[in-house]
Design an enzyme around this catalytic site. Sequence first.
Site: not given
Length: 336
Positions: A161, A303-305
Site C-alpha cells: 500500500e 510498507g509498499e509490500g
Amino acid sequence: MQFETLSDIHAALAAAPKPDATALEAAELRNGQLTKPPAALGRLEEVAIWYCGWRGNARAQIDAPQVIVFAGNHGITAQGVSAFPAEVTVQMVANFEAGGAAINQLSKLSGAKMDVHALDLEQPTADFTQGPAMDEAAFLAAFSTGWGAVDPTSDLLVVGEMGIGNTTAAAAMACALFGGTGGDWVGRGTGVDDAGLARKADVVARGIAANPEARSDPLTALRCLGGREIVAMAGALAAARANCIPVILDGFICTAAAACLEQARKGALDHCVAGHLSAEGGHRKLLDAIGKEPLLNLGLRLGEGSGAALAIQILKGALACHSGMASFAEAGVSAG
C-alpha cells in the site's frame, strides 16, 4: 467480481475453499523422507507443506508471484497525523510506475509481476473523526477493485500500500477490532515526533467515538476507519483465497486489513503467512491477535509490500529444498 452488498462479501468468505488434503498429506510424507534429520529445516518445512497444500501439488514451486500495490488518500491527514503531506501519495504512485521504489527492486528480485492501482486519489476518504471514512458504495467499489486486481494464474500474492495517513487508519481499525486505547496501537509511521504520536492516538480515540458501530462488525470497522487502499487489500486477500493462491502478508497496514477478514470469518487467513514483523508499534500485537508468526524481523517500516516481497525468497528457499531434495531412497543414504 462486483460486490453489491456487505452480505456478498460475507458469502464469499463463507464459500472460500480449503487446502487440498491429499496434497498436504503427500507433502508431509515427502518431507519425512528427505535427506535430512527430522525438522532440521525448522519453519521452512512447515511453510513448504502449507504452500503445497494450497497449490494442490506435493512438490510445488513458485513460478508466477504477483505483487500489487494499492494507493489511496485519507481525510484524516488534515489532523496532522503524518510527517509528510498527502501529495506524497500521488508522487509515490508515479515513482512505483517508473520503477524507482524499493518495492520495484524487491519485486524484480523475486521474479514477481508488479501492478499498481491508485484508487480515486483526487477524492480522499472522509475524516473519520467526523463520521465514516466511506459510505457503503465507496467501500464495495474499493473491495471489488482489490478482488479484480488478483491474477488468477499467479501462484503467490503480496499486497502492499501507499497512502499518507494510513498507519493511523490501521491503528484505528485495530483498536476497533481488538480493544484498548489509541495509544496502544499507534506508531511513528512516517516518522512523527512525540507530539505527532499523541495526535495520532487522539485521532484514533475520536474516530472510535465518532463511529461506535465499528466495534460491532469487522467489515464496518474497515469501512468506517479504513481507506480505499486498505479495503482493496482486503478484497485482494479474499480473492486469493477463492483462487487457492497463497499470500505473504506485509506489515501493520496489510495485517490490519487482513485482521478484518479473520474477525469476519474465522480461518479466512489460513492461506496467509506473515512475511515480517515491522517496527510499527502495534504490529506484534496485531500478529498475535490473528495467530501469525513472522518469517523475518528486520525492523522494516516502509510498507509498499516490501517486507513481504523480501520474504518471497524465504518461501522459494523452503520449496527449493522440499521439492528438489532427494529422498533417502533416491540418494542411497541410510535413514538410520
